[in-house]
Design a protein around this motif. Structure first.
Motif, PDB file in Angstrom:
ATOM      1  N   UNK A 198      -8.674   1.662   2.083  1.00 50.84           N
ATOM      2  CA  UNK A 198      -9.326   2.924   3.552  1.00 50.84           C
ATOM      3  C   UNK A 198      -8.123   4.357   3.513  1.00 50.84           C
ATOM      4  N   UNK A 199      -6.743   3.248   4.174  1.00 49.42           N
ATOM      5  CA  UNK A 199      -5.595   4.131   3.837  1.00 49.42           C
ATOM      6  C   UNK A 199      -5.370   5.483   2.711  1.00 49.42           C
ATOM      7  N   UNK A 200      -5.766   5.345   1.367  1.00 47.46           N
ATOM      8  CA  UNK A 200      -5.345   6.003   0.384  1.00 47.46           C
ATOM      9  C   UNK A 200      -6.296   6.495   0.126  1.00 47.46           C
ATOM     10  N   UNK A 201      -7.670   6.886   0.465  1.00 49.85           N
ATOM     11  CA  UNK A 201      -8.974   7.614   0.225  1.00 49.85           C
ATOM     12  C   UNK A 201      -8.783   8.598   2.416  1.00 49.85           C
ATOM     13  N   UNK A 202      -8.054   8.125   3.241  1.00 43.40           N
ATOM     14  CA  UNK A 202      -7.917   8.747   3.970  1.00 43.40           C
ATOM     15  C   UNK A 202      -6.763   9.189   3.494  1.00 43.40           C
ATOM     16  N   UNK A 203      -5.539   8.997   3.335  1.00 43.65           N
ATOM     17  CA  UNK A 203      -4.493  10.654   2.872  1.00 43.65           C
ATOM     18  C   UNK A 203      -5.112  11.429   1.833  1.00 43.65           C
ATOM     19  N   UNK A 204      -6.329  11.396   1.282  1.00 40.44           N
ATOM     20  CA  UNK A 204      -7.121  11.704   0.128  1.00 40.44           C
ATOM     21  C   UNK A 204      -7.855  12.903   1.041  1.00 40.44           C
ATOM     22  N   UNK A 230       5.725  12.763   3.735  1.00 36.84           N
ATOM     23  CA  UNK A 230       6.235  11.082   4.904  1.00 36.84           C
ATOM     24  C   UNK A 230       6.052  10.333   5.164  1.00 36.84           C
ATOM     25  N   UNK A 231       4.893  10.295   5.087  1.00 40.10           N
ATOM     26  CA  UNK A 231       4.149   9.266   5.318  1.00 40.10           C
ATOM     27  C   UNK A 231       4.262   7.587   4.486  1.00 40.10           C
ATOM     28  N   UNK A 232       4.432   7.282   3.064  1.00 43.19           N
ATOM     29  CA  UNK A 232       5.448   5.796   2.416  1.00 43.19           C
ATOM     30  C   UNK A 232       6.115   5.578   2.826  1.00 43.19           C
ATOM     31  N   UNK A 233       6.969   6.168   3.585  1.00 38.01           N
ATOM     32  CA  UNK A 233       8.293   6.161   3.397  1.00 38.01           C
ATOM     33  C   UNK A 233       8.122   5.218   5.112  1.00 38.01           C
ATOM     34  N   UNK A 234       7.952   5.840   6.136  1.00 40.95           N
ATOM     35  CA  UNK A 234       7.695   5.503   7.735  1.00 40.95           C
ATOM     36  C   UNK A 234       6.788   4.488   7.703  1.00 40.95           C
ATOM     37  N   UNK A 264       0.737  -0.945  -0.454  1.00 42.36           N
ATOM     38  CA  UNK A 264       0.107  -0.407  -0.274  1.00 42.36           C
ATOM     39  C   UNK A 264       0.757   0.934   0.613  1.00 42.36           C
ATOM     40  N   UNK A 265       2.100   1.245   0.843  1.00 40.19           N
ATOM     41  CA  UNK A 265       2.637   2.341   1.197  1.00 40.19           C
ATOM     42  C   UNK A 265       3.160   3.204  -1.105  1.00 40.19           C
ATOM     43  N   UNK A 266       2.830   2.105  -1.769  1.00 40.13           N
ATOM     44  CA  UNK A 266       3.050   2.574  -3.347  1.00 40.13           C
ATOM     45  C   UNK A 266       2.263   3.278  -3.624  1.00 40.13           C
ATOM     46  N   UNK A 267       0.720   2.970  -3.618  1.00 40.78           N
ATOM     47  CA  UNK A 267      -0.203   3.240  -3.716  1.00 40.78           C
ATOM     48  C   UNK A 267      -0.330   4.965  -2.822  1.00 40.78           C
ATOM     49  N   UNK A 268       0.183   4.746  -1.788  1.00 38.77           N
ATOM     50  CA  UNK A 268      -0.225   6.130  -0.902  1.00 38.77           C
ATOM     51  C   UNK A 268       0.897   6.987  -2.153  1.00 38.77           C
ATOM     52  N   UNK A 269       2.081   6.814  -2.630  1.00 43.04           N
ATOM     53  CA  UNK A 269       2.621   8.061  -2.669  1.00 43.04           C
ATOM     54  C   UNK A 269       1.880   8.363  -4.528  1.00 43.04           C
ATOM     55  N   UNK A 324     -18.018  17.502  -7.420  1.00 41.88           N
ATOM     56  CA  UNK A 324     -16.162  17.467  -7.632  1.00 41.88           C
ATOM     57  C   UNK A 324     -16.305  16.172  -7.187  1.00 41.88           C
ATOM     58  N   UNK A 325     -15.242  15.044  -7.573  1.00 41.77           N
ATOM     59  CA  UNK A 325     -13.881  14.214  -6.776  1.00 41.77           C
ATOM     60  C   UNK A 325     -12.704  13.689  -7.106  1.00 41.77           C
ATOM     61  N   UNK A 326     -12.647  13.172  -5.714  1.00 46.20           N
ATOM     62  CA  UNK A 326     -10.998  13.081  -6.290  1.00 46.20           C
ATOM     63  C   UNK A 326     -11.060  11.529  -5.944  1.00 46.20           C
ATOM     64  N   UNK A 327     -10.126  10.404  -6.560  1.00 37.39           N
ATOM     65  CA  UNK A 327     -10.211   9.315  -7.028  1.00 37.39           C
ATOM     66  C   UNK A 327      -8.911   9.071  -6.477  1.00 37.39           C
ATOM     67  N   UNK A 328      -8.636   7.616  -5.861  1.00 42.43           N
ATOM     68  CA  UNK A 328      -7.565   6.915  -5.272  1.00 42.43           C
ATOM     69  C   UNK A 328      -7.642   5.718  -6.276  1.00 42.43           C
ATOM     70  N   UNK A 329      -7.300   6.226  -7.976  1.00 43.29           N
ATOM     71  CA  UNK A 329      -7.241   4.789  -8.872  1.00 43.29           C
ATOM     72  C   UNK A 329      -6.250   3.613  -8.981  1.00 43.29           C
TER      73      UNK A 329
END
Ligand code: F1P
Length: 357
Positions: A159-165, A185-189, A16-21, A141-146
């Motif tokens: 869950x984590x990616x949409x929370x990040x948005x 900094x969250x993806x690397x942490x 998931x960390x790459x997806x956060x990025x 309007x929309x924001x998509x964690x595709x």
């Protein structure tokens, strides 16, 4: 050949960390449009909504949004918004609805959006993983964690990616460049924390000495505690509960026993109060797992140290991969397939006669 159990969930948690990025990059590209959409409104309140995981996400997002922007923010399950609208919304103040849904097809969330648009005449911002979903097409309007789409029924990286948005939106509206910077900094942490503690989480997930879980989190961490509880319930069909720390003393602690694992998602601001509750749980026999920034707590059986140096309003996301893995390992140890919980569908669609009432 039968596929190994939980392989999709495992991949979705650990990758998931790459997806956060990529989600951060994609969302930041939309910053000008988002500012234009959100800032001129003179908003009196923001209401977040979703179902299941996305309702719990809404609880955390509302808490963070209110602290950062100063705009009154709340969260309700989507069903409450269309079944009991006047308990959730007020008509005389300009409000924004933020509707969150991985699939963008959950009937209750669509019903909430429709009822909000019709009766409260507000704008709706959608957060989803599907750009071509009904939710996205019905919102202003929309924001998509595709890249956070999932093959598993249970939500983890979505869950984590949409929370990040949602966190990034709060930082943008509040014009807090420092906060947006910390989110980067969250993806690397996240990758570092899971690498350091994977074997501990595996051990606890598989432990025969644990029969039930209690997740504690306060303020913005309460929604995360609820989501952690849902992960263990959905994947491992195991008894799990979530409370704000201080609520634990008002009854729930009486049901704790030697096979309860109390998982504490510590804040900074209330840490002393929170650790007093952990100490009390331990004194009555529970095992305790504490997530903390510095990891200096003495009264814990097990510790996960984040060492992130980001603010408490930013770092909650870092708790999630470990609690997701806890559910995953618990499920495997029970012979269950975390990818396919019984009786659960990835999307809850109400039958037409129920949806049209
Ligand atoms: C919401 C949800 C999930 C749950 C299950 C059924 O879906 O309730 O939280 O884990 O998969 O759907 P969505 O509206 O976010 O797509």
């Amino acid at each position: 050949m039968t596929k190994s159990k939980g392989i999709q969930t495992r991949t979705e948690i650990l990758e998931q960390f790459a997806v956060w990025e990529s989600t951060l990059i994609d969302t930041l590209k939309q910053e000008p449009g988002l500012k234009e959409f959100l800032q001129p409104k003179d908003l009196a309140e923001v209401v977040f909504t979703g179902c299941g995981s996305t309702y719990y996400l809404s609880l955390t997002a509302a808490s963070i949004f209110q602290v950062l922007t100063g705009i009154r923010s709340s969260a309700y399950p989507a069903s409450e918004i269309f079944l009991f609208p006047d308990s959730c919304l007020t008509k005389d103040r300009p409000a924004l609805l933020v509707a969150i849904s991985r699939s963008g097809e959950t009937t209750e969330t669509l019903q909430a959006v429709r009822s909000f648009k019709k009766d409260y005449r507000g704008d709706v911002l959608a957060i989803s993983c599907y750009e071509d979903s009904s939710l996205v097409s019905e919102c202003s309007s929309s924001l998509v964690a595709k890249e956070a789409k999932e093959a598993s029924v249970v939500q983890t990286r979505s869950f984590t990616s949409m929370l990040l948005i949602a966190q990034l939106c709060a930082g943008i509206v509040a014009e807090r460049a420092d906060y947006c910077e910390q989110l980067q900094a969250l993806p690397s942490h996240g990758a570092r924390v899971i690498e350091a503690h994977h074997s501990l989480v595996e051990q606890l997930g598989q432990s025969q000495g644990i029969e039930e879980f209690v997740f504690l989190g306060s303020g913005p961490n309460y929604g995360l505690a609820c989501e952690a509880q849902l992960k263990v319930t959905e994947m491992a069909l195991c008894h799990a509960e979530a409370f704000q720390f201080m609520e634990f003393r008002h009854g729930p602690k009486s049901a704790v026993h030697g096979k309860t694992l109390v998982v504490a998602l510590l804040s900074d601001s209330a840490k002393d109060y929170e650790m007093a509750v952990v100490k009390e749980a331990r004194a009555i026999g529970a095992k305790t797992l504490v997530f903390s920034e510095k990891g200096e707590e003495q009264d814990a059986d097990y510790l996960i140290r984040l060492n992130s140096n980001v603010s408490e309003l930013c770092r909650g996301l870092l708790y999630m991969p470990a609690v997701q893995l806890l559910g995953y390992y618990r499920a495997l140890s029970q012979g269950l397939d975390p990818d396919r919980p019984p009786h659960l569908n990835a999307v809850v669609r109400l039958p037409a006669e129920e949806a049209s009432k």
